[in-house]
Design a protein around this motif. Structure first.
Motif, PDB file in Angstrom:
ATOM      1  N   GLY A 193       0.799  -1.226   0.000  1.00 53.58           N
ATOM      2  CA  GLY A 193       0.000   0.000   0.000  1.00 53.58           C
ATOM      3  C   GLY A 193       0.827   1.269   0.000  1.00 53.58           C
ATOM      4  N   ALA A 194       2.066   1.175  -0.487  1.00 51.91           N
ATOM      5  CA  ALA A 194       2.994   2.310  -0.365  1.00 51.91           C
ATOM      6  C   ALA A 194       2.848   3.350  -1.465  1.00 51.91           C
ATOM      7  CB  ALA A 194       4.433   1.795  -0.357  1.00 51.91           C
ATOM      8  N   TRP A 195       2.240   2.998  -2.588  1.00 51.02           N
ATOM      9  CA  TRP A 195       2.242   3.891  -3.738  1.00 51.02           C
ATOM     10  C   TRP A 195       0.890   4.547  -3.969  1.00 51.02           C
ATOM     11  CZ3 TRP A 195       4.051  -1.234  -5.978  1.00 51.02           C
ATOM     12  CH2 TRP A 195       5.424  -1.435  -5.737  1.00 51.02           C
ATOM     13  N   SER A 196       0.911   5.674  -4.657  1.00 49.12           N
ATOM     14  CA  SER A 196      -0.327   6.217  -5.220  1.00 49.12           C
ATOM     15  C   SER A 196      -0.644   5.413  -6.461  1.00 49.12           C
ATOM     16  CB  SER A 196      -0.135   7.689  -5.588  1.00 49.12           C
ATOM     17  OG  SER A 196       0.778   7.804  -6.682  1.00 49.12           O
ATOM     18  N   ALA A 197      -1.834   5.596  -7.009  1.00 47.34           N
ATOM     19  CA  ALA A 197      -2.196   4.862  -8.228  1.00 47.34           C
ATOM     20  C   ALA A 197      -1.229   5.202  -9.368  1.00 47.34           C
ATOM     21  CB  ALA A 197      -3.635   5.189  -8.623  1.00 47.34           C
ATOM     22  N   LYS A 198      -0.883   6.480  -9.520  1.00 39.46           N
ATOM     23  CA  LYS A 198       0.024   6.890 -10.590  1.00 39.46           C
ATOM     24  C   LYS A 198       1.404   6.268 -10.417  1.00 39.46           C
ATOM     25  CE  LYS A 198      -1.966  11.308 -12.064  1.00 39.46           C
ATOM     26  NZ  LYS A 198      -1.734  12.768 -12.216  1.00 39.46           N
ATOM     27  N   GLU A 199       1.900   6.250  -9.171  1.00 39.31           N
ATOM     28  CA  GLU A 199       3.215   5.652  -8.913  1.00 39.31           C
ATOM     29  C   GLU A 199       3.200   4.159  -9.201  1.00 39.31           C
ATOM     30  OE1 GLU A 199       4.813   8.576  -5.307  1.00 39.31           O
ATOM     31  OE2 GLU A 199       3.483   6.880  -4.851  1.00 39.31           O
ATOM     32  N   ALA A 200       2.134   3.488  -8.788  1.00 41.15           N
ATOM     33  CA  ALA A 200       2.031   2.053  -9.017  1.00 41.15           C
ATOM     34  C   ALA A 200       2.005   1.732 -10.507  1.00 41.15           C
ATOM     35  CB  ALA A 200       0.765   1.515  -8.344  1.00 41.15           C
ATOM     36  N   ILE A 201       1.233   2.494 -11.257  1.00 34.28           N
ATOM     37  CA  ILE A 201       1.152   2.281 -12.705  1.00 34.28           C
ATOM     38  C   ILE A 201       2.526   2.496 -13.345  1.00 34.28           C
ATOM     39  CG2 ILE A 201       0.204   3.205 -14.862  1.00 34.28           C
ATOM     40  CD1 ILE A 201      -2.366   3.852 -13.177  1.00 34.28           C
ATOM     41  N   LYS A 202       3.231   3.526 -12.884  1.00 32.67           N
ATOM     42  CA  LYS A 202       4.555   3.836 -13.436  1.00 32.67           C
ATOM     43  C   LYS A 202       5.534   2.680 -13.202  1.00 32.67           C
ATOM     44  CE  LYS A 202       8.361   7.177 -12.974  1.00 32.67           C
ATOM     45  NZ  LYS A 202       8.853   8.364 -12.233  1.00 32.67           N
ATOM     46  N   ILE A 203       5.586   2.171 -11.965  1.00 35.47           N
ATOM     47  CA  ILE A 203       6.564   1.129 -11.658  1.00 35.47           C
ATOM     48  C   ILE A 203       6.191  -0.203 -12.318  1.00 35.47           C
ATOM     49  CG2 ILE A 203       5.531   0.311  -9.472  1.00 35.47           C
ATOM     50  CD1 ILE A 203       8.418   0.149  -8.384  1.00 35.47           C
ATOM     51  N   ILE A 204       4.898  -0.507 -12.391  1.00 35.18           N
ATOM     52  CA  ILE A 204       4.486  -1.774 -13.015  1.00 35.18           C
ATOM     53  C   ILE A 204       4.735  -1.725 -14.525  1.00 35.18           C
ATOM     54  CG2 ILE A 204       2.538  -3.319 -13.475  1.00 35.18           C
ATOM     55  CD1 ILE A 204       1.364  -2.316 -10.758  1.00 35.18           C
ATOM     56  N   ARG A 205       4.424  -0.597 -15.136  1.00 27.18           N
ATOM     57  CA  ARG A 205       4.688  -0.460 -16.583  1.00 27.18           C
ATOM     58  C   ARG A 205       6.184  -0.572 -16.877  1.00 27.18           C
ATOM     59  NH1 ARG A 205       0.567   4.440 -18.427  1.00 27.18           N
ATOM     60  NH2 ARG A 205      -1.298   3.125 -18.705  1.00 27.18           N
ATOM     61  N   LYS A 206       7.014  -0.005 -15.978  1.00 24.93           N
ATOM     62  CA  LYS A 206       8.464  -0.109 -16.161  1.00 24.93           C
ATOM     63  C   LYS A 206       8.901  -1.570 -16.085  1.00 24.93           C
ATOM     64  CE  LYS A 206      12.633   1.565 -16.637  1.00 24.93           C
ATOM     65  NZ  LYS A 206      13.066   2.232 -17.891  1.00 24.93           N
ATOM     66  N   CYS A 207       8.343  -2.307 -15.143  1.00 28.93           N
ATOM     67  CA  CYS A 207       8.653  -3.736 -15.024  1.00 28.93           C
ATOM     68  C   CYS A 207       8.265  -4.480 -16.303  1.00 28.93           C
ATOM     69  CB  CYS A 207       7.906  -4.345 -13.834  1.00 28.93           C
ATOM     70  SG  CYS A 207       8.509  -3.826 -12.212  1.00 28.93           S
ATOM     71  N   GLU A 208       7.126  -4.127 -16.860  1.00 25.32           N
ATOM     72  CA  GLU A 208       6.667  -4.760 -18.097  1.00 25.32           C
ATOM     73  C   GLU A 208       7.582  -4.383 -19.265  1.00 25.32           C
ATOM     74  OE1 GLU A 208       1.890  -4.878 -16.915  1.00 25.32           O
ATOM     75  OE2 GLU A 208       2.655  -3.292 -18.239  1.00 25.32           O
ATOM     76  N   GLU A 209       7.973  -3.118 -19.295  1.00 23.48           N
ATOM     77  CA  GLU A 209       8.801  -2.603 -20.391  1.00 23.48           C
ATOM     78  C   GLU A 209      10.162  -3.291 -20.453  1.00 23.48           C
ATOM     79  OE1 GLU A 209      11.310   1.454 -21.022  1.00 23.48           O
ATOM     80  OE2 GLU A 209       9.242   1.727 -20.333  1.00 23.48           O
ATOM     81  N   ILE A 210      10.767  -3.533 -19.275  1.00 19.78           N
ATOM     82  CA  ILE A 210      12.112  -4.121 -19.271  1.00 19.78           C
ATOM     83  C   ILE A 210      12.081  -5.655 -19.125  1.00 19.78           C
ATOM     84  CG2 ILE A 210      13.210  -2.024 -18.430  1.00 19.78           C
ATOM     85  CD1 ILE A 210      13.249  -3.141 -15.655  1.00 19.78           C
ATOM     86  N   GLY A 211      10.877  -6.221 -19.177  1.00 19.51           N
ATOM     87  CA  GLY A 211      10.737  -7.673 -19.235  1.00 19.51           C
ATOM     88  C   GLY A 211      11.018  -8.413 -17.948  1.00 19.51           C
ATOM     89  N   LEU A 212      10.623  -7.856 -16.805  1.00 18.59           N
ATOM     90  CA  LEU A 212      10.866  -8.529 -15.531  1.00 18.59           C
ATOM     91  C   LEU A 212       9.884  -9.667 -15.277  1.00 18.59           C
ATOM     92  CD1 LEU A 212      11.805  -5.551 -13.173  1.00 18.59           C
ATOM     93  CD2 LEU A 212      13.307  -7.235 -14.235  1.00 18.59           C
ATOM     94  N   ASP A 213       8.812  -9.723 -16.041  1.00 22.36           N
ATOM     95  CA  ASP A 213       7.861 -10.839 -15.990  1.00 22.36           C
ATOM     96  C   ASP A 213       7.353 -11.086 -14.568  1.00 22.36           C
ATOM     97  OD1 ASP A 213       6.313 -12.901 -16.988  1.00 22.36           O
ATOM     98  OD2 ASP A 213       7.897 -14.402 -16.773  1.00 22.36           O
TER      99      ASP A 213
END
Length: 365
Positions: A193-213
């Motif tokens: 529960g540490a992130w705002s919605a915008k922060e969560a979307i940013k970090i998850i999209r980054k994970c998807e972008e760099i292929g962390l699966d």
């Protein structure tokens, strides 16, 4: 078989290492453990794990709630399980961990009454489940090292605790862990529960972008931000799991998350749902809406873990378990119940929970 009395006590189990939470560090598990004594002399065991920042309960409030409930359920038949649970819900609101302790002890007794292990009493036909293990927040080097050690010890699923630092550090942690472990390992993120919605979307999209699966992300936003949780779920490809956002004070409180398809998965915990009875209600709603479930836990001894594992083994829509807290204890004072073989939790076929004795249990008068 009738309820004669409830004896309340506690056990203190030191942890192998500090368990870091966003607000505090835990070095000892201080658990309220009850014994429901019946008129036949049979004993049912139950436990409650105080978690003030999650359920709002302290050790003293749990003890007080159990003593209050006892006045209303004393003398009731164990076979009238539905009536006993309904009475608990009627006489006191909330207090989910206190109710869970009584609920677990009642199900233990029900299994003993009908001579069935709890997992079979609940409808299961297999006696084991697989659990992931949690990698607590630490330095990047230590988290990568601990992840590799977990893999070498037989764990294929790792839950990584994030949200304690910057966006950049969280990504660095995940990249370092990904490099250190086998490709076959599944990584899960707990945002706590540490992130705002915008922060969560940013970090998850980054994970998807760099292929962390990433397998899934647990509770990326504050527990009360249901709209934000849905925004995250609808904005990323990675699966989103709701934990603290799904409480079971009453099944109606979980319904608002489920009916709006706010998440892909739900983390069920007996301590926040008020026990097995209410957890099954939430599970049934989630299954109806095609939302998968994970069985989770607080920092609990083998009493609660055995109860949670029993439910996990009885339900087909339970896709995974997060029941690894037993592994951080220095000792195990519970005789009987579940056993651990690497990432496998195995239940015996003794009636109920299969627990014989609790070493170091101290009664609270």
């Amino acid at each position: 078989m009738k309820i004669k009395e409830i004896k309340i006590g506690k056990i203190d189990i030191p942890l192998k290492r500090k368990y870091k939470l966003p607000t505090r560090e835990i070095t000892t598990s201080e658990e309220v453990v009850i014994k429901i004594i019946t008129d036949t002399g049979e004993i049912g065991y139950g436990s409650a794990a105080p978690a003030p920042m999650v359920t709002g309960e302290t050790e003293n409030s749990i003890i007080g709630a159990i003593r209050y409930i006892e006045n209303y359920i004393k003398g009731m038949e164990i076979s009238s399980l539905e009536s006993i649970i309904a009475t608990m819900e009627k006489v006191i609101r909330r207090n989910p961990s206190a109710k869970a302790a009584i609920d677990i002890a009642l199900y233990d007794l029900a299994g003993k009454k009908y001579n069935e292990p709890l997992y079979k009493f609940l409808g299961g036909n297999t006696n084991f489940t697989i659990t992931d293990t949690t990698i607590m927040n630490d330095s990047i080097e230590n988290m990568a090292k601990n992840s590799l050690e977990a893999m070498l010890n037989g764990y294929a699923d790792l839950k990584i605790k994030l949200g304690y630092g910057s966006f950049e550090k969280d990504i660095e942690i995940l990249q370092a862990i990904k490099k250190s472990i086998r490709k076959s390992a599944r990584i899960r993120i707990d945002g706590s529960g540490a992130w705002s919605a915008k922060e969560a979307i940013k970090i998850i999209r980054k994970c998807e972008e760099i292929g962390l699966d990433i397998d899934f992300v647990e509770q990326p936003v504050k527990y009360w931000d249901i709209e934000g949780l849905k925004q995250v779920k609808d904005s990323v490809d990675t699966m989103i799991l709701a934990d603290e956002s799904v409480f079971g004070y009453s099944s109606a409180e979980a319904f608002r998350v489920i009916k709006n398809r706010t998440c892909d998965y739900i983390n069920l915990k007996l301590m926040k749902s008020g026990g097995i009875h209410n957890a099954i209600k939430i599970y049934n709603m989630a299954e109806t809406m095609d939302i998968k479930c994970m069985m989770g836990c607080m920092i609990e001894s083998k009493i609660g873990i055995t109860a949670a594992a029993s439910m996990a083994m009885a339900k087909d829509n339970m896709i995974t378990s997060d029941l690894d807290t037993m592994l951080i204890f220095e000792e195990d004072p519970i005789v009987g119940g579940a056993t651990f073989e690497k990432n496998k939790i195995i239940l015996n076929d003794e009636p109920g929970l299969g627990i014989k004795e609790i070493k170091g249990w101290k009664e609270i008068k």
